[in-house]
Design a protein around this motif. Structure first.
Motif, PDB file in Angstrom:
ATOM      1  N   GLU A   1      -4.535  12.086  11.115  1.00 45.20           N
ATOM      2  CA  GLU A   1      -5.355  11.851   9.921  1.00 45.20           C
ATOM      3  C   GLU A   1      -6.671  11.272  10.431  1.00 45.20           C
TER       4      GLU A   1
ATOM      5  N   GLN B   1      -1.507  -5.637   5.570  1.00 41.46           N
ATOM      6  CA  GLN B   1      -1.490  -4.617   6.630  1.00 41.46           C
ATOM      7  C   GLN B   1      -2.286  -5.102   7.860  1.00 41.46           C
TER       8      GLN B   1
ATOM      9  N   ASP C   1      -1.157   8.249  10.872  1.00 42.95           N
ATOM     10  CA  ASP C   1      -1.996   7.617   9.849  1.00 42.95           C
ATOM     11  C   ASP C   1      -3.218   6.944  10.471  1.00 42.95           C
TER      12      ASP C   1
ATOM     13  N   PHE D   1     -10.416  -0.873   1.620  1.00 45.40           N
ATOM     14  CA  PHE D   1     -10.037  -0.989   0.212  1.00 45.40           C
ATOM     15  C   PHE D   1     -10.969  -1.909  -0.569  1.00 45.40           C
TER      16      PHE D   1
ATOM     17  N   PHE E   1      -7.341  -2.560   6.143  1.00 42.56           N
ATOM     18  CA  PHE E   1      -6.913  -2.137   4.794  1.00 42.56           C
ATOM     19  C   PHE E   1      -6.543  -3.402   4.004  1.00 42.56           C
TER      20      PHE E   1
ATOM     21  N   ARG F   1      -5.665   5.227  -6.632  1.00 46.05           N
ATOM     22  CA  ARG F   1      -5.016   6.502  -6.324  1.00 46.05           C
ATOM     23  C   ARG F   1      -3.705   6.725  -7.068  1.00 46.05           C
TER      24      ARG F   1
ATOM     25  N   ASP G   1       0.858  -1.195   0.000  1.00 48.72           N
ATOM     26  CA  ASP G   1       0.000   0.000   0.000  1.00 48.72           C
ATOM     27  C   ASP G   1       0.890   1.240   0.000  1.00 48.72           C
TER      28      ASP G   1
HETATM   29  C1  NOJ Z   1      -4.259   6.678   5.043  1.00 46.61           C
HETATM   30  C2  NOJ Z   1      -3.200   6.942   4.028  1.00 46.61           C
HETATM   31  O1  NOJ Z   1      -3.231   8.298   3.657  1.00 46.61           O
HETATM   32  C3  NOJ Z   1      -3.473   6.020   2.864  1.00 46.61           C
HETATM   33  O2  NOJ Z   1      -2.635   6.295   1.772  1.00 46.61           O
HETATM   34  C4  NOJ Z   1      -3.335   4.600   3.335  1.00 46.61           C
HETATM   35  O3  NOJ Z   1      -3.703   3.734   2.275  1.00 46.61           O
HETATM   36  C5  NOJ Z   1      -4.218   4.305   4.536  1.00 46.61           C
HETATM   37  N1  NOJ Z   1      -4.154   5.328   5.539  1.00 46.61           N
HETATM   38  C6  NOJ Z   1      -3.844   2.993   5.188  1.00 46.61           C
HETATM   39  O4  NOJ Z   1      -2.600   3.114   5.824  1.00 46.61           O
END
Ligand code: NOJ
Length: 574
Positions: free
Chosen positions: A296, A209, A241, A182, A205, A443, A94
């Protein structure tokens, strides 16, 4: 992994931020950028996606030496800090958010000495460094997860994660019905070396992960130690994150029908998080008071959002309500109002973000019929008017830069790069694409390497003639830094001019805003005695408030009026 706190000090002496802060910090904007504990409240923070910024070793993928070589560009642009997305060893399931070792640098990016050199060089140019820490999950290649897989069901190694037996007579059903962010299920079943199906593990995710169990003391201790490791090396801040997802209801219940009460969701925004971050804050504060924690945090409820920004918790968090809002005056004004009033309650400055490495580039998004951003509506082949989108993105950038608080700029947005939607399907790397069954483009389109100079790929990104990890379009010669630097009307010049003003005018950045009466399709507010920011989101030219001059506009005025999709910063004094 599992380095104890004591191990850290035995390594080569780290660059101590205390030593760095004793130096005089040169300010690109002139004057004395005194080292201040509050530097972050009104800062301009530039997001570097290292894989796509600049490639010094010519392997087609960006690296830290590349970032170091372009620090002069960032200083000239007028940024106060850079935030680098993860730079750690990673299988890249990722884009690096699957971290195998939090105390090292991926060899593709460089090494620890290069990272320390980057932090020191940047600081000497007046730029602070913020890094990304990923606490919700690790990589399936992380030593803890490998040990957990090897140790088998019921082992203490598995307690650091969420391993469970499956449901159904042979355990063939996942332990609950949670889905991955995802797409697809949030559980993957292991197979023993003999080939027998085994336990399941949770991953909100990708399967690469695995989610950590934040009720486990090892997990809590480990991340506190990771924070110290990087603060000791001079980083000024940590971007956290997926900060609202760490804590889980240990019963792992299925999601309730409808919206759960605040704090009662099994894995989003649980109250236990507040204490975890309180502990992190104490660590940050023990470094002299100028290190910051930036969450975040995706939460629709702004009052819940600002609970994370109380004075003893995080300093700051990304304001995604503004970022995802459509190009609509009422909706944006409402977002600005609610953001500012909710932040005022806790005394935290708001942040203004137009994009990042996860979302559609602004010039593309604002050129569509639906100008809002949502992850689940991204599709291939959405019609886009790039001319319109670019006008709006210019206006949006000036609007965001004028609002009170910190401003985040994602690499390439200052060049007006569009989302690259024609990437060959076989080159796409984002798990969002694969896990959606190819429905969601993912993305990658906002992560294409930056064009610096020249007329053909790789446009100065790396070695001439070299292939880049994602291909750049053939018509990007017009977007290069070199092509835009001396063009006063370019997107780059607009950013340089406005960011310089943002530094020089004392009323921009942190502070208060006063609304100015305007037509419904216009957003107008005053920052201090000498600046009014006016944005016209309507379809006809707008009247301007009385002014004596113009600081900067995103497009020329038309007969003393503000054209549609334009922002102006007006002067009020002679
Ligand atoms: C948020 C991050 O900005 C993103 O790119 C990532 O895929 C997810 N967290 C999982 O870590």
């Amino acid at each position: 992994m599992g380095t104890a706190a004591g191990d850290v000090d035995e390594r080569a002496p780290p660059v101590r931020f205390e030593e760095l802060t004793r130096q005089t910090v040169p300010s690109p904007g002139g004057g004395d950028a005194a080292v201040s504990a509050d530097w972050w409240r009104g800062a301009t923070i530039y997001q570097v996606y290292p894989r796509s910024f600049a490639d010094a070793d010519g392997d087609g993928s960006g690296d830290l030496a590349g970032v170091r070589s372009r620090l002069g560009y960032l200083a000239d642009l007028g940024v106060d800090a850079i935030w680098l997305t993860p730079w750690y060893p990673s299988p890249m399931a990722d884009g690096g958010y699957d971290v195998a070792d939090y105390r090292a640098i991926d060899p593709a990016f460089g090494d620890l000495a290069e990272a320390e050199g980057l932090i020191a060089d940047a600081f000497a140019m007046g730029i602070r460094t913020i890094i990304d820490v990923v606490p919700n999950h690790v990589s399936s290649e992380h030593a803890w997860f490998r040990a957990a897989v090897a140790a088998g069901p019921g082992s203490p190694e598995r307690d650091r994660f969420w391993f469970r037996d499956g449901r159904g007579p042979r355990g063939e059903q996942p332990p609950n019905g949670w889905t991955s962010n995802f797409g697809g299920g949030a559980w993957t079943r292991l197979t023993s070396p003999e080939g027998t199906p085994e336990q399941w593990y949770l991953h909100l995710f990708a399967p690469g992960q695995p989610d950590l169990n934040w009720d486990h003391p090892d997990v809590r201790r480990e991340y506190q130690d990771i924070l110290r490791f990087w603060f000791d090396r001079g980083v000024a801040g940590i971007r956290i994150d997926s900060a609202a997802l760490l804590a889980k209801d240990p019963r792992l219940p299925d999601l309730p029908d409808g919206t759960p009460d605040a704090g009662a969701h099994p894995y989003v925004d649980r109250d236990e998080l507040q204490d975890i971050y309180r502990g992190w804050r104490r660590i940050g504060d023990s470094y002299g008071g100028d290190r910051v924690l930036i969450g975040e945090i995706w939460l629709a409820d702004v009052d819940r959002f600002v609970r994370y920004l109380r004075p003893d918790i995080l300093h700051s968090a990304f304001n995604f309500d503004f970022m995802t809002a459509p190009w609509d005056a009422r909706r944006l004004r409402r977002s600005i109002e609610s953001t500012i009033s909710a932040h005022a309650v806790v005394g935290a400055p708001p942040t203004w973000v137009l994009s990042n490495h996860d979302v559609t580039r602004p010039v593309t998004r604002y050129g569509r019929t639906d100008t809002a951003f949502a992850f689940d509506t991204k599709r291939f082949g959405t019609p886009t008017d790039l001319g319109l989108g670019t006008r709006r993105a210019r206006a949006a950038a000036l609007l965001a830069m004028a609002l009170p608080g910190a401003y985040y700029l994602y690499q390439g947005d200052e060049l007006g790069l569009p989302e690259v939607e024609e990437l060959p399907l076989e080159r796409l790397q984002d798990p969002m694409y694969a896990r959606s069954g190819g429905v969601d483009p993912g993305r990658d389109g906002c992560r294409v390497p930056i064009p610096w100079s020249g007329d053909i790929p790789p446009y100065g990104f790396g070695a001439a003639g070299g292939r880049t990890w994602l291909p750049q379009p053939d018509d990007w010669g017009r977007y290069t830094v070199n092509a835009q630097l001396n063009d006063p009307d370019s997107m780059l010049s607009l950013h340089r001019d406005a960011l310089r003003l943002r530094r020089d005018l004392p009323d921009l950045g942190d502070g208060a805003l006063e609304w100015v009466r305007s037509e419904p399709e216009v957003i107008a507010f005053r920052r201090g005695p000498d600046l009014v920011c006016v944005t016209n989101l309507g379809t006809s030219p707008a009247h301007l408030p009385r002014h004596t001059g113009v600081w900067v506009t995103s497009r020329p005025m038309e007969g003393g009026r503000l054209p549609p999709d334009t922002t102006a910063w007006l002067r009020l004094r002679h």
